[in-house]
Write a protein that holds these residues in place. Structure first.
Motif, PDB file in Angstrom:
ATOM      1  N   THR A  28     -30.277  48.826  12.172  1.00 44.90           N
ATOM      2  CA  THR A  28     -29.670  47.979  13.196  1.00 44.90           C
ATOM      3  C   THR A  28     -28.384  48.647  13.665  1.00 44.90           C
ATOM      4  N   SER A  29     -27.637  47.971  14.540  1.00 44.38           N
ATOM      5  CA  SER A  29     -26.431  48.577  15.102  1.00 44.38           C
ATOM      6  C   SER A  29     -25.179  48.159  14.341  1.00 44.38           C
ATOM      7  N   GLN A  30     -24.200  49.054  14.327  1.00 45.09           N
ATOM      8  CA  GLN A  30     -22.925  48.756  13.672  1.00 45.09           C
ATOM      9  C   GLN A  30     -22.195  47.595  14.346  1.00 45.09           C
ATOM     10  N   PRO A  31     -22.129  47.551  15.683  1.00 44.28           N
ATOM     11  CA  PRO A  31     -21.465  46.405  16.333  1.00 44.28           C
ATOM     12  C   PRO A  31     -22.148  45.081  16.001  1.00 44.28           C
ATOM     13  N   GLY A  32     -23.485  45.112  15.863  1.00 47.68           N
ATOM     14  CA  GLY A  32     -24.206  43.886  15.541  1.00 47.68           C
ATOM     15  C   GLY A  32     -23.814  43.337  14.183  1.00 47.68           C
ATOM     16  N   ILE A  33     -23.701  44.225  13.200  1.00 48.02           N
ATOM     17  CA  ILE A  33     -23.294  43.789  11.863  1.00 48.02           C
ATOM     18  C   ILE A  33     -21.866  43.259  11.894  1.00 48.02           C
ATOM     19  N   SER A  34     -20.989  43.976  12.572  1.00 49.21           N
ATOM     20  CA  SER A  34     -19.585  43.543  12.655  1.00 49.21           C
ATOM     21  C   SER A  34     -19.472  42.149  13.270  1.00 49.21           C
ATOM     22  N   LYS A  35     -20.264  41.904  14.299  1.00 50.23           N
ATOM     23  CA  LYS A  35     -20.242  40.598  14.964  1.00 50.23           C
ATOM     24  C   LYS A  35     -20.702  39.494  14.020  1.00 50.23           C
ATOM     25  N   HIS A  36     -21.785  39.739  13.282  1.00 55.31           N
ATOM     26  CA  HIS A  36     -22.306  38.735  12.351  1.00 55.31           C
ATOM     27  C   HIS A  36     -21.329  38.466  11.214  1.00 55.31           C
ATOM     28  N   LEU A  37     -20.658  39.506  10.723  1.00 52.44           N
ATOM     29  CA  LEU A  37     -19.675  39.311   9.658  1.00 52.44           C
ATOM     30  C   LEU A  37     -18.501  38.480  10.152  1.00 52.44           C
ATOM     31  N   GLN A  38     -18.068  38.755  11.376  1.00 53.39           N
ATOM     32  CA  GLN A  38     -16.960  37.997  11.960  1.00 53.39           C
ATOM     33  C   GLN A  38     -17.348  36.534  12.136  1.00 53.39           C
ATOM     34  N   GLN A  39     -18.566  36.272  12.594  1.00 53.91           N
ATOM     35  CA  GLN A  39     -19.027  34.896  12.765  1.00 53.91           C
ATOM     36  C   GLN A  39     -19.096  34.154  11.430  1.00 53.91           C
ATOM     37  N   LEU A  40     -19.552  34.857  10.395  1.00 60.15           N
ATOM     38  CA  LEU A  40     -19.634  34.247   9.067  1.00 60.15           C
ATOM     39  C   LEU A  40     -18.240  33.899   8.549  1.00 60.15           C
ATOM     40  N   GLU A  41     -17.312  34.800   8.696  1.00 59.00           N
ATOM     41  CA  GLU A  41     -15.946  34.555   8.220  1.00 59.00           C
ATOM     42  C   GLU A  41     -15.293  33.406   8.987  1.00 59.00           C
ATOM     43  N   GLU A  42     -15.574  33.311  10.278  1.00 61.72           N
ATOM     44  CA  GLU A  42     -15.031  32.205  11.067  1.00 61.72           C
ATOM     45  C   GLU A  42     -15.600  30.874  10.599  1.00 61.72           C
ATOM     46  N   GLU A  43     -16.906  30.867  10.263  1.00 61.97           N
ATOM     47  CA  GLU A  43     -17.529  29.632   9.797  1.00 61.97           C
ATOM     48  C   GLU A  43     -17.018  29.238   8.412  1.00 61.97           C
ATOM     49  N   LEU A  44     -16.803  30.229   7.551  1.00 66.67           N
ATOM     50  CA  LEU A  44     -16.317  29.940   6.202  1.00 66.67           C
ATOM     51  C   LEU A  44     -14.843  29.571   6.190  1.00 66.67           C
ATOM     52  N   GLY A  45     -14.096  30.098   7.120  1.00 67.55           N
ATOM     53  CA  GLY A  45     -12.665  29.802   7.177  1.00 67.55           C
ATOM     54  C   GLY A  45     -11.818  30.748   6.349  1.00 67.55           C
ATOM     55  N   PHE A  46     -12.392  31.863   5.910  1.00 70.08           N
ATOM     56  CA  PHE A  46     -11.622  32.868   5.164  1.00 70.08           C
ATOM     57  C   PHE A  46     -12.309  34.224   5.325  1.00 70.08           C
ATOM     58  N   GLU A  47     -11.563  35.271   5.011  1.00 70.70           N
ATOM     59  CA  GLU A  47     -12.108  36.622   5.143  1.00 70.70           C
ATOM     60  C   GLU A  47     -12.915  36.995   3.900  1.00 70.70           C
ATOM     61  N   VAL A  48     -14.081  37.530   4.128  1.00 69.59           N
ATOM     62  CA  VAL A  48     -14.916  38.019   3.027  1.00 69.59           C
ATOM     63  C   VAL A  48     -14.483  39.433   2.647  1.00 69.59           C
ATOM     64  N   PHE A  49     -14.174  40.231   3.640  1.00 66.17           N
ATOM     65  CA  PHE A  49     -13.771  41.620   3.419  1.00 66.17           C
ATOM     66  C   PHE A  49     -12.295  41.817   3.739  1.00 66.17           C
ATOM     67  N   ALA A  50     -11.634  42.602   2.916  1.00 62.77           N
ATOM     68  CA  ALA A  50     -10.250  42.984   3.190  1.00 62.77           C
ATOM     69  C   ALA A  50     -10.272  44.161   4.157  1.00 62.77           C
ATOM     70  N   ARG A  51      -9.386  44.146   5.124  1.00 61.75           N
ATOM     71  CA  ARG A  51      -9.377  45.188   6.146  1.00 61.75           C
ATOM     72  C   ARG A  51      -8.001  45.822   6.278  1.00 61.75           C
ATOM     73  N   LEU A  59     -13.529  43.936  -0.931  1.00 63.33           N
ATOM     74  CA  LEU A  59     -13.748  42.489  -0.882  1.00 63.33           C
ATOM     75  C   LEU A  59     -12.453  41.744  -1.156  1.00 63.33           C
ATOM     76  N   THR A  60     -12.300  40.606  -0.500  1.00 59.12           N
ATOM     77  CA  THR A  60     -11.208  39.713  -0.868  1.00 59.12           C
ATOM     78  C   THR A  60     -11.630  38.977  -2.138  1.00 59.12           C
ATOM     79  N   GLU A  61     -10.709  38.236  -2.755  1.00 61.44           N
ATOM     80  CA  GLU A  61     -11.061  37.490  -3.970  1.00 61.44           C
ATOM     81  C   GLU A  61     -12.175  36.476  -3.705  1.00 61.44           C
ATOM     82  N   PRO A  62     -12.064  35.647  -2.640  1.00 61.92           N
ATOM     83  CA  PRO A  62     -13.187  34.748  -2.348  1.00 61.92           C
ATOM     84  C   PRO A  62     -14.431  35.515  -1.888  1.00 61.92           C
ATOM     85  N   GLY A  63     -14.225  36.704  -1.334  1.00 62.90           N
ATOM     86  CA  GLY A  63     -15.361  37.520  -0.908  1.00 62.90           C
ATOM     87  C   GLY A  63     -16.243  37.934  -2.072  1.00 62.90           C
TER      88      GLY A  63
END
Length: 308
Positions: A28-51, A59-63
């Motif tokens: 699949t595409s890199q932008p596609g994965i990035s978009k899905h990860l961003q949507q997941l983090e927005e829905e969860l209300g916290f960052e899964v990955f540290a950037r 990974l973040t602690e909750p990640g």
């Protein structure tokens, strides 16, 4: 929240936090994965990955909890699919075994031959890797079970069931001076260049540890990727090899000799590893029992239940 988003989280984590590598593995595409990860983090209300500077660095602690939960969820989905396969096709299906070179070459052939005779409609697949890699395959759902020795890290989502020990031997060319010594010591062995396994295999550090405890520094010239490669260099006269005794074939390795080294080096334990929450089909239970007769259906179920 979508299952695909959880798959993306796991793949990015497994590929060392590199989205590009995860995208390549998933076709699949890199932008596609990035978009899905961003949507997941927005829905969860916290960052899964540290950037850091828009680059994933871990990974973040909750990640870390998200990864563990995602693995359980996807494993459960896989178990549901296997249950459906079991009900729709009692005799067919597939079984993917992840294993090391030594197991695939010297231990498994007779078991697999017997299994195929009893389950001709089951598609059997073998995947090879080092002990840690094959457990990662099971953890990721790429393989149903792993057959190998000790790993370099723990796998809390897997249950490991011991099968049998593999003793070690010293492999030399015909006519080697060590063959004249009835029971070689570590100092006798250390007098010659030694070929052993790659650091990813337990065999190497078991050999190293034996010398270290004795206060001896061996001349290890390199670590080979498998037993057959080690034997090739022994035949060339580049050194001796320390490997599992099962790796020597007296019929085919006519230019080599094996010296029992069970008094010098610890054996390796061959084990079968399964996902804790895996649904096992009848033919999987049969394979496990053929490989290790003491691992009956009840014994396997008890091990899985205890690990949950």
């Amino acid at each position: 929240m979508k299952l695909q988003q959880l798959r993306y989280v796991l793949e990015v984590f497994r590929h060392g936090n590199h989205i590009s590598n995860a995208a390549e593995a998933l076709h699949t595409s890199q932008p596609g994965i990035s978009k899905h990860l961003q949507q997941l983090e927005e829905e969860l209300g916290f960052e899964v990955f540290a950037r850091k500077r828009n680059r994933i660095v871990g990974l973040t602690e909750p990640g870390e909890e998200v990864v563990a939960i995602a693995q359980r969820v996807l494993n459960d989905i896989d178990s549901l699919k296997r249950l459906g396969e079991e009900l729709s096709s009692r005799e067919g299906g597939s079984l993917t075994i992840a294993t090391t070179h030594t197991q695939a070459r010297y231990v498994l052939p007779q078991v697999i031959e017997r299994f195929i005779r009893q389950h001709p409609k089951v598609q059997l697949h073998l995947r090879q890797g080092n002990p840690t890699q094959i457990c990662e395959m099971v953890e990721a759902g790429v393989a149903d079970l792993a057959v190998g020795t000790e790993t370099t890290r723990a796998f809390p989502t897997l249950v490991r069931m011991d099968c049998f020990e593999l003793e070690r031997s010293i492999i030399t060319k015909v006519g080697h001076p060590l063959l004249k010594i009835r029971k070689p010591t570590l100092r006798d062995v250390a007098a010659y260049p030694i070929i052993t396994h790659d650091p990813a295999f337990s065999g190497r550090w078991k050999v190293i540890d034996a010398f270290k405890r004795a206060g001896i520094t061996p001349n290890i010239i390199f670590g080979a990727v498998d037993a057959d490669v080690s034997k090739t260099y022994v035949e060339l006269g580049l050194g001796i090899a320390v490997m599992t005794s099962v790796s020597i074939d007296r019929q085919k390795d006519k230019g080599l000799r094996a010296i029992d080294a069970s008094h010098l080096f610890e054996p390796s334990m061959t084990s079968i590893s399964l996902r804790i929450n895996a649904y096992l089909r009848n033919h999987t239970f049969d394979f496990i029992r053929m490989f290790a007769p003491h691992l009956t259906r009840d014994a396997v179920r008890a091990a899985l239940q205890e690990a949950r």
